[in-house]
Motif scaffolding. Structure first.
Motif, PDB file in Angstrom:
ATOM      1  N   SER A   1       0.837  -1.196   0.000  1.00 42.51           N
ATOM      2  CA  SER A   1       0.000   0.000   0.000  1.00 42.51           C
ATOM      3  C   SER A   1       0.879   1.256   0.000  1.00 42.51           C
ATOM      4  O   SER A   1       1.788   1.368   0.824  1.00 42.51           O
ATOM      5  CB  SER A   1      -0.894  -0.032   1.235  1.00 42.51           C
ATOM      6  N   GLY A   2       0.599   2.167  -0.938  1.00 39.80           N
ATOM      7  CA  GLY A   2       1.376   3.405  -1.036  1.00 39.80           C
ATOM      8  C   GLY A   2       2.654   3.255  -1.853  1.00 39.80           C
ATOM      9  O   GLY A   2       3.317   4.233  -2.167  1.00 39.80           O
ATOM     10  N   ARG A   3       3.001   2.020  -2.223  1.00 41.54           N
ATOM     11  CA  ARG A   3       4.247   1.781  -2.980  1.00 41.54           C
ATOM     12  C   ARG A   3       3.995   1.515  -4.451  1.00 41.54           C
ATOM     13  O   ARG A   3       4.893   1.663  -5.278  1.00 41.54           O
ATOM     14  CB  ARG A   3       4.993   0.569  -2.399  1.00 41.54           C
ATOM     15  N   ILE A   4       2.785   1.021  -4.780  1.00 42.32           N
ATOM     16  CA  ILE A   4       2.455   0.693  -6.178  1.00 42.32           C
ATOM     17  C   ILE A   4       1.048   1.222  -6.488  1.00 42.32           C
ATOM     18  O   ILE A   4       0.237   1.379  -5.563  1.00 42.32           O
ATOM     19  CB  ILE A   4       2.520  -0.841  -6.453  1.00 42.32           C
ATOM     20  N   PRO A   5       0.731   1.510  -7.759  1.00 39.04           N
ATOM     21  CA  PRO A   5      -0.575   2.132  -8.042  1.00 39.04           C
ATOM     22  C   PRO A   5      -1.763   1.170  -8.016  1.00 39.04           C
ATOM     23  O   PRO A   5      -2.889   1.626  -7.800  1.00 39.04           O
ATOM     24  CB  PRO A   5      -0.384   2.723  -9.447  1.00 39.04           C
ATOM     25  N   ALA A   6      -1.556  -0.128  -8.250  1.00 36.95           N
ATOM     26  CA  ALA A   6      -2.732  -1.022  -8.334  1.00 36.95           C
ATOM     27  C   ALA A   6      -2.390  -2.468  -7.996  1.00 36.95           C
ATOM     28  O   ALA A   6      -1.256  -2.924  -8.183  1.00 36.95           O
ATOM     29  CB  ALA A   6      -3.326  -0.956  -9.740  1.00 36.95           C
ATOM     30  N   ILE A   7      -3.415  -3.157  -7.479  1.00 41.48           N
ATOM     31  CA  ILE A   7      -3.328  -4.604  -7.196  1.00 41.48           C
ATOM     32  C   ILE A   7      -4.566  -5.254  -7.794  1.00 41.48           C
ATOM     33  O   ILE A   7      -5.685  -4.798  -7.541  1.00 41.48           O
ATOM     34  CB  ILE A   7      -3.310  -4.876  -5.669  1.00 41.48           C
TER      35      ILE A   7
END
Ligand code: AMP
Ligand code: MG
Length: 337
Positions: free
Chosen positions: A160-166
């Motif tokens: 969370s907060g490190r990549i734009p989407a999961i």
């Protein structure tokens, strides 16, 4: 950065593919564990994976494909055995190491001149790669050193907060990372055990299990597979594997347990009176599916020490034993000696 959770609809997968085409990193489901994907050919994008995970630069990434024809761009020389292996085990949890092509930047291969290639069977993974039109370099989607995530919630916890989407594609069915093999002398050597077992591979060719699978690397020794030399899958708790009959295990725990200690047992029936416990299943395939989640739950419960029952190291159980050994930093107490 805000981290969006996407479902597996075509619309969401297209959105994820657009992010990947722009050089971003996306968390995605596979049948083994969740991965952290970037364009395998794009050095800048791949660097973002290493930054998001805090992964050592010399630990190579596996390159994921959605069809065998993609290999010609990734490998410079395809071993003959690949065709019988791919026919039998792809799509599925098997990574094959081969010499890399010029198109694969050395950041993707951790500085090696080889590359591990896998064709995952999860439909969302396959579709995502098809929509991108390029292979996806992807390690497991956890912070380096912690247990691999087997659902989107655990990826969110770490990323969370490190990549734009999961992309949320449900629970990973296998639960441990792919089997990694390197072809040698007409057969294969297993560098990391996984869902495609030694027994299954030996139906196709001669199989050798590398010593690094079950033994700690001597200090200064060169790892055949860089992942072997790092502490892996480690929860915050101090995990100890206790090998022996249930009776001896119970005796040992009752004698040694202190406040904050937990048992990691196969089933509820094995619980030790008064000691909190987590179960990880009494069948090796269930254990593979449940192990990483169990390690994360032990952390949530604030376990200080964990006395783990020792799994049977055959079939997919070899992968379970390999992972729990690393989670325990090779700390095994043998009560049968
Ligand atoms: P992960 O993606 O986190 O499951 O880790 C992938 C692991 O596969 C690495 O830690 C290596 O041990 C192994 N691996 C990937 N590529 C290679 C390679 N070219 N040679 C040897 N091992 C590899
Ligand atoms: Mg990993």
């Amino acid at each position: 950065m805000n981290t969006e959770i996407l479902d597996c609809t075509e619309k969401s997968l297209k959105k994820a593919a657009e992010l990947l085409k722009k050089g971003e990193v996306v968390g995605f489901p596979t049948e083994t564990v969740y991965g952290l994907a970037a364009n395998a050919f794009d050095e800048k994008a791949v660097r973002k994976i290493f930054a998001a995970k805090g992964r050592p630069a010399d630990n190579p990434l596996i390159v994921h494909i959605s069809g065998v024809e993609m290999i010609s761009d990734i490998a410079s020389n395809v071993p003959d055995i690949l065709y019988s292996l791919s026919e039998r085990f792809w799509p599925g949890p098997l990574t094959v190491i081969m010499p890399k092509s010029e198109k694969i930047p050395s950041v993707t291969s951790g500085g090696l001149d080889t590359v591990g290639i896998r064709f995952p069977s999860h439909p969302a993974a396959k579709r995502l790669i098809e929509l991108c039109g390029f292979p996806l370099a992807a390690p497991s989607a956890n912070l380096s050193g912690s247990p691999s995530p087997t659902n989107a919630r655990r990826v969110f916890e770490d990323m969370s907060g490190r990549i734009p989407a999961i992309i949320d594609g449900g629970e990973s069915s296998v639960g441990v990372e792919s089997t990694v093999i390197i072809p040698e002398n007409g057969g294969v050597r297993i560098l990391r055990p996984g869902g495609v077992t030694a027994e299954m591979l030996s139906e196709v060719c001669k199989v050798t299990v590398d010593g690094g699978v079950l033994e700690k690397l001597e200090s200064g020794a060169v790892a055949r597979s860089p992942g072997m030399k790092y502490r892996h899958y480690a929860p915050k708790a101090d995990v100890r594997i206790i090998r022996g009959s249930l009776e001896k295990y119970r005796e040992y725990v009752l004698k040694n347990a202190e406040s904050g200690d937990f048992c990691l047992v196969f089933s509820e029936q094995e619980a030790v009176p008064e000691i909190p416990f987590i179960c990880y299943g009494d069948d090796p395939a269930v254990q593979a599916h449940a192990l990483f989640e169990a390690l994360r739950v032990l952390d949530e419960k604030g376990a200080k020490r964990v006395f783990a029952r020792c799994p049977e190291a055959s079939g997919i159980g070899l992968a379970v034993y390999n992972r729990i050994l690393r989670a325990a930093g090779f700390n095994v107490t043998d009560l049968e000696c």
